[in-house]
Design a protein around this motif. Sequence first.
Motif, PDB file in Angstrom:
ATOM      1  N   TYR A  22      24.870  -2.362 -13.081  1.00  0.00           N
ATOM      2  CA  TYR A  22      24.001  -1.769 -14.091  1.00  0.00           C
ATOM      3  C   TYR A  22      24.833  -0.649 -14.703  1.00  0.00           C
ATOM      4  O   TYR A  22      25.033   0.383 -14.051  1.00  0.00           O
ATOM      5  CB  TYR A  22      22.722  -1.204 -13.478  1.00  0.00           C
ATOM      6  N   ASN A  47      15.480   0.365   0.754  1.00  0.00           N
ATOM      7  CA  ASN A  47      15.241   0.560  -0.682  1.00  0.00           C
ATOM      8  C   ASN A  47      16.577   0.744  -1.393  1.00  0.00           C
ATOM      9  O   ASN A  47      17.443   1.477  -0.924  1.00  0.00           O
ATOM     10  CB  ASN A  47      14.384   1.812  -0.927  1.00  0.00           C
ATOM     11  N   GLY A  48      16.728   0.063  -2.508  1.00  0.00           N
ATOM     12  CA  GLY A  48      17.931   0.233  -3.312  1.00  0.00           C
ATOM     13  C   GLY A  48      19.143  -0.539  -2.827  1.00  0.00           C
ATOM     14  O   GLY A  48      20.243  -0.379  -3.348  1.00  0.00           O
ATOM     15  N   SER A  49      18.973  -1.410  -1.807  1.00  0.00           N
ATOM     16  CA  SER A  49      20.133  -2.127  -1.258  1.00  0.00           C
ATOM     17  C   SER A  49      20.528  -3.336  -2.115  1.00  0.00           C
ATOM     18  O   SER A  49      21.569  -3.948  -1.867  1.00  0.00           O
ATOM     19  CB  SER A  49      19.853  -2.557   0.189  1.00  0.00           C
ATOM     20  N   GLY A  50      19.689  -3.694  -3.108  1.00  0.00           N
ATOM     21  CA  GLY A  50      20.081  -4.778  -4.021  1.00  0.00           C
ATOM     22  C   GLY A  50      19.273  -6.064  -3.899  1.00  0.00           C
ATOM     23  O   GLY A  50      19.614  -7.077  -4.516  1.00  0.00           O
ATOM     24  N   LYS A  51      18.202  -6.032  -3.124  1.00  0.00           N
ATOM     25  CA  LYS A  51      17.425  -7.266  -2.874  1.00  0.00           C
ATOM     26  C   LYS A  51      16.827  -7.837  -4.160  1.00  0.00           C
ATOM     27  O   LYS A  51      16.986  -9.028  -4.456  1.00  0.00           O
ATOM     28  CB  LYS A  51      16.303  -6.976  -1.855  1.00  0.00           C
ATOM     29  N   SER A  52      16.130  -6.990  -4.921  1.00  0.00           N
ATOM     30  CA  SER A  52      15.512  -7.483  -6.160  1.00  0.00           C
ATOM     31  C   SER A  52      16.584  -7.894  -7.171  1.00  0.00           C
ATOM     32  O   SER A  52      16.404  -8.864  -7.904  1.00  0.00           O
ATOM     33  CB  SER A  52      14.606  -6.422  -6.782  1.00  0.00           C
ATOM     34  N   THR A  53      17.679  -7.161  -7.182  1.00  0.00           N
ATOM     35  CA  THR A  53      18.778  -7.504  -8.102  1.00  0.00           C
ATOM     36  C   THR A  53      19.299  -8.907  -7.804  1.00  0.00           C
ATOM     37  O   THR A  53      19.577  -9.686  -8.722  1.00  0.00           O
ATOM     38  CB  THR A  53      19.921  -6.471  -7.971  1.00  0.00           C
ATOM     39  N   GLU A  94       8.251  -8.711  -7.732  1.00  0.00           N
ATOM     40  CA  GLU A  94       7.690  -7.502  -7.151  1.00  0.00           C
ATOM     41  C   GLU A  94       6.623  -6.968  -8.113  1.00  0.00           C
ATOM     42  O   GLU A  94       6.812  -6.995  -9.328  1.00  0.00           O
ATOM     43  CB  GLU A  94       8.822  -6.470  -7.051  1.00  0.00           C
ATOM     44  N   GLU A 172       8.886  -9.009  -1.901  1.00  0.00           N
ATOM     45  CA  GLU A 172       7.964  -8.039  -1.292  1.00  0.00           C
ATOM     46  C   GLU A 172       6.501  -8.438  -1.439  1.00  0.00           C
ATOM     47  O   GLU A 172       5.672  -7.639  -1.887  1.00  0.00           O
ATOM     48  CB  GLU A 172       8.160  -6.653  -1.927  1.00  0.00           C
ATOM     49  N   GLN A 204      10.384  -5.927   3.132  1.00  0.00           N
ATOM     50  CA  GLN A 204      10.591  -4.647   3.819  1.00  0.00           C
ATOM     51  C   GLN A 204      10.106  -4.780   5.263  1.00  0.00           C
ATOM     52  O   GLN A 204      10.588  -4.101   6.151  1.00  0.00           O
ATOM     53  CB  GLN A 204       9.763  -3.542   3.152  1.00  0.00           C
TER      54      GLN A 204
HETATM   55  N1  LIG Z   1      17.488  -1.868 -14.504  1.00  0.00           N
HETATM   56  C1  LIG Z   1      18.287  -1.080 -13.763  1.00  0.00           C
HETATM   57  N2  LIG Z   1      19.106  -0.175 -14.333  1.00  0.00           N
HETATM   58  C2  LIG Z   1      19.913   0.613 -13.604  1.00  0.00           C
HETATM   59  N3  LIG Z   1      19.993   0.561 -12.266  1.00  0.00           N
HETATM   60  C3  LIG Z   1      19.200  -0.319 -11.634  1.00  0.00           C
HETATM   61  C4  LIG Z   1      18.302  -1.183 -12.336  1.00  0.00           C
HETATM   62  N4  LIG Z   1      17.640  -1.940 -11.431  1.00  0.00           N
HETATM   63  C5  LIG Z   1      18.103  -1.564 -10.235  1.00  0.00           C
HETATM   64  N5  LIG Z   1      19.036  -0.595 -10.337  1.00  0.00           N
HETATM   65  C6  LIG Z   1      19.763   0.035  -9.223  1.00  0.00           C
HETATM   66  O1  LIG Z   1      20.407  -0.979  -8.468  1.00  0.00           O
HETATM   67  C7  LIG Z   1      20.310  -0.725  -7.069  1.00  0.00           C
HETATM   68  C8  LIG Z   1      19.630  -1.890  -6.373  1.00  0.00           C
HETATM   69  O2  LIG Z   1      18.266  -1.936  -6.807  1.00  0.00           O
HETATM   70  P1  LIG Z   1      17.270  -3.087  -6.361  1.00  0.00           P
HETATM   71  O3  LIG Z   1      16.033  -2.919  -7.152  1.00  0.00           O
HETATM   72  O4  LIG Z   1      17.966  -4.387  -6.430  1.00  0.00           O
HETATM   73  O5  LIG Z   1      17.034  -2.694  -4.834  1.00  0.00           O
HETATM   74  P2  LIG Z   1      15.962  -3.257  -3.782  1.00  0.00           P
HETATM   75  O6  LIG Z   1      16.729  -3.583  -2.548  1.00  0.00           O
HETATM   76  O7  LIG Z   1      15.147  -4.314  -4.397  1.00  0.00           O
HETATM   77  O8  LIG Z   1      15.077  -1.950  -3.502  1.00  0.00           O
HETATM   78  P3  LIG Z   1      13.494  -1.829  -3.145  1.00  0.00           P
HETATM   79  O9  LIG Z   1      13.380  -2.157  -1.699  1.00  0.00           O
HETATM   80  O10 LIG Z   1      13.205  -0.394  -3.410  1.00  0.00           O
HETATM   81  O11 LIG Z   1      12.730  -2.752  -4.045  1.00  0.00           O
HETATM   82  C9  LIG Z   1      19.575   0.585  -6.948  1.00  0.00           C
HETATM   83  O12 LIG Z   1      20.503   1.611  -6.801  1.00  0.00           O
HETATM   84  C10 LIG Z   1      18.831   0.718  -8.258  1.00  0.00           C
HETATM   85  O13 LIG Z   1      18.632   2.063  -8.620  1.00  0.00           O
END
Ligand SMILES: Nc1ncnc2c1ncn2[C@@H]1O[C@H](COP(=O)(O)OP(=O)(O)OP(=O)(O)O)[C@@H](O)[C@H]1O
Length: 246
Positions: A22, A47-53, A94, A172, A204
């Motif tokens: 990003y 949180n923030g480990s990249g799962k949704s990404t 999510e 989630e 989670q």
């Molecule tokens: N649209 C975006 N723009 C900038 N950074 C992003 C964006 N989406 C996610 N990030 C960043 O990428 C990283 C991974 O985010 P992601 O949402 O994939 O985590 P996650 O494991 O799904 O977290 P959670 O458990 O909180 O849902 C985080 O540091 C987040 O801040």
Amino acid sequence: MSLRPIWGKVTMLKINNLDVFYGNAQALDNISINVEEKELVAILGANGSGKSTLLRAISGLTRPKSGSIQFQNRDIQRLRPDEIVGMGITQCPEGRRLFPSMPIYKNLLLGGYVFRNDKSKIKKIMADVYEMFPILEERKEQLAGTLSGGEQQMLALGRALMTEPKVLMLDETSMGLAPKIVESLFKAIKTINERGITILLVEQNAAKALAVSNRVYVLESGRVAVTGNSRDMLQDPKIREAYLGI
Ligand SMILES: Nc1ncnc2c1ncn2[C@@H]1O[C@H](COP(=O)(O)OP(=O)(O)OP(=O)(O)O)[C@@H](O)[C@H]1O
Ligand SMILES: [Mg+2]
């Protein structure tokens, strides 16, 4: 063209050395993951480990910088999100993303949009969804926005099933729900999987995810930190302490 091997299982998803950014921030770092046909694979991580990404990249909603994503041996990382859904990969995102001012049945019909030219097919899949979640049929005229959290999650699952997915990705599903409802959702997820749908589950709730899945990947700062068989992981004291807190 996707060629099915004449022996063994089909690899539904094969992700190789995936990097997602990003801006300048790297969200996924050299991720490699595979999901075989009919498997239920869990993705865990803080949180923030990249799962949704990861799920967004598979769905074509976020473009990887490098690496590949294959579905049944075919590269999909350059396809549009609607093409990816059309191939049979559906995400239940999510936060549910329902249409709150539309009734249940309209939300389901929108889920079945890919089959808009085949009314009898839509009717049949809808009957299957109603059979799995009878409450959705009982309340079919109720506006989605007025459903309880658990009911909304059932509707989100039902709507995802309307696309007749080969791979169902859940982000989630259990978040913020009461334990009894979480229990019944996981039961539904297991049933969907037993009907032959491959599932990639982001959670989670590590204990529940390990109990229901065949294999697991744990993400840490966008990397795969640990992977293995869920049953073995549940019995590994180090894993229990680090990821389950028990
Ligand atoms: N649209 C975006 N723009 C900038 N950074 C992003 C964006 N989406 C996610 N990030 C960043 O990428 C990283 C991974 O985010 P992601 O949402 O994939 O985590 P996650 O494991 O799904 O977290 P959670 O458990 O909180 O849902 C985080 O540091 C987040 O801040
Ligand atoms: Mg997330």
